[in-house]
Design an enzyme around this catalytic site. Structure first.
Site, PDB file in Angstrom:
ATOM      1  CE  LYS A  80     -64.567 -16.567   2.135  1.00 49.37           C
ATOM      2  NZ  LYS A  80     -64.114 -17.902   1.662  1.00 49.37           N
ATOM      3  CG  ASP A 187     -55.149 -23.075  -1.857  1.00 48.20           C
ATOM      4  OD1 ASP A 187     -53.932 -23.198  -2.144  1.00 48.20           O
ATOM      5  OD2 ASP A 187     -55.675 -21.967  -1.654  1.00 48.20           O
TER       6      ASP A 187
END
Length: 346
Positions: A80, A187
């Site tokens: 990432k 989340d």
């Protein structure tokens, strides 16, 4: 932070045109891009070992980790890359790295390595830092990816697989909630659940993305604190899975890890039906997602044939209590899901 980065002045160009990159002492080859969102990009990379002989088994990442549980057999990983434009974003990435490094559980995606480098902004690039986070790769995608594919084929997970996937999420979340102090993920949603299909076994489920994870317990003692929390939640907690108290926070209240239990209930519904229980309002004229959530207006779609047992619907409702104080804790959820697994396992 202890972030280091070696020999990577041309990293940006390597990532964008293919080639080899280094994270600290280890070298990786960019294979292809897997996804992007906001200022983040995810690449499939493959570790390049200087010595590929049998003597090199303990080189590269394997040399760094005593526990090889999360290391790839073929050297494939997910990288990432985050473009950082200001100090606030830099602090958020550092916090994600710190929090990701706290947890060690088979159902939580581990951060294997990381680095942050300073860059010079140019006319083409406005960012001043780049962060690189290395994770295990799961090429079957997320629960959201799988839901879209299954919807197209009019397929559903079996009751047994629904419960097994959910049980694994609960196990990972229990690790976070039983921390001292407890951490909330903040989340939980299908897009943050990696699924790996396994022949003859239920899918492996791994909770990922700890960019919004924070110590869970907060005392709200003023209107301004309540509004601050609502504003933070609007940026970090996906709306269809966001707990009622994060939409409309009381000026004097306690917020705890049971915001996650609400999201977990929405996610159980999504394992069954592919979406949050409240997303239907987005297709209605004048529909309000906030009102549907605050008033717990759930609609049950047509499911598989035969349909899911009513006990699963009741389980979802138990987690979707509008008052957080009467919502169950994760330990209660684990006990209950284990009972359902023993009742409905094939």
């Amino acid at each position: 932070m202890g972030c280091t980065f070696s020999g990577l002045n041309a990293f940006y160009d390597a990532v964008n045109s293919g080639g080899d990159v280094w994270i600290n002492e280890n070298r990786f080859r960019i294979v292809r891009q897997l996804g992007e969102g906001g200022f983040a990009y995810v690449f499939l990379v493959k570790e390049v070992l200087a010595d590929t002989s049998s003597d090199a088994v303990q080189s590269g990442l394997r040399k760094k980790f005593k526990d090889s549980t999360h290391l790839s057999d073929d050297g494939s990983y997910a990288l990432k890359k985050v473009l950082i434009q200001n100090n606030e974003q830099l602090e958020l990435v550092k916090e994600e790295i710190r929090v990701s490094s706290l947890f060690s559980h088979p159902n939580l995606l581990p951060l294997l390595d990381h680095a942050i480098i300073a860059t010079k902004p140019t006319q083409e690039r406005s960012w001043n830092h780049e962060a690189y986070l290395l994770f295990p790769v799961h090429l079957d995608g997320t629960l959201l990816d799988n839901a879209k594919t299954m919807k197209g084929k009019k397929e559903f997970f079996s009751t047994s697989d629904v419960l097994q996937i959910f049980r694994q999420l609960c196990a990972g979340l229990k690790h976070m909630h039983n921390f001292d102090p407890p951490y909330a993920h903040n989340d939980i949603k299908p897009g943050n659940v990696l699924i790996t299909r396994r022949k003859g076994q239920p899918p492996l489920a791994i909770l990922m993305d700890f960019g919004s994870a924070r110590p869970a317990r907060r005392q709200i003692s003023s209107r301004s604190e309540a509004l601050q929390l609502q504003e933070w939640a609007s940026e970090h907690c996906s709306a269809p899975f966001r707990a009622p108290e994060l939409w409309d926070c009381a000026s004097h209240s306690d917020v705890d890890e049971r915001t996650d239990i609400w999201s977990l209930g929405c996610t159980l519904y999504a394992i069954m039906y592919g979406v949050s229980p409240f997303e239907y309002v987005l297709g209605e004229s004048g529909g309000s997602l906030q009102l549907a959530i605050v008033n717990v207006q759930i609609k049950w779609p047509a499911g598989p044939t035969p349909p899911y047992p009513e006990a699963l619907h009741q389980f979802v409702k138990w987690m979707l209590q509008p008052q957080a104080a009467v919502r169950p804790h994760i330990d209660d959820i684990v006990i209950h899901v284990d009972k359902l697994i023993s009742k409905f396992s094939n």
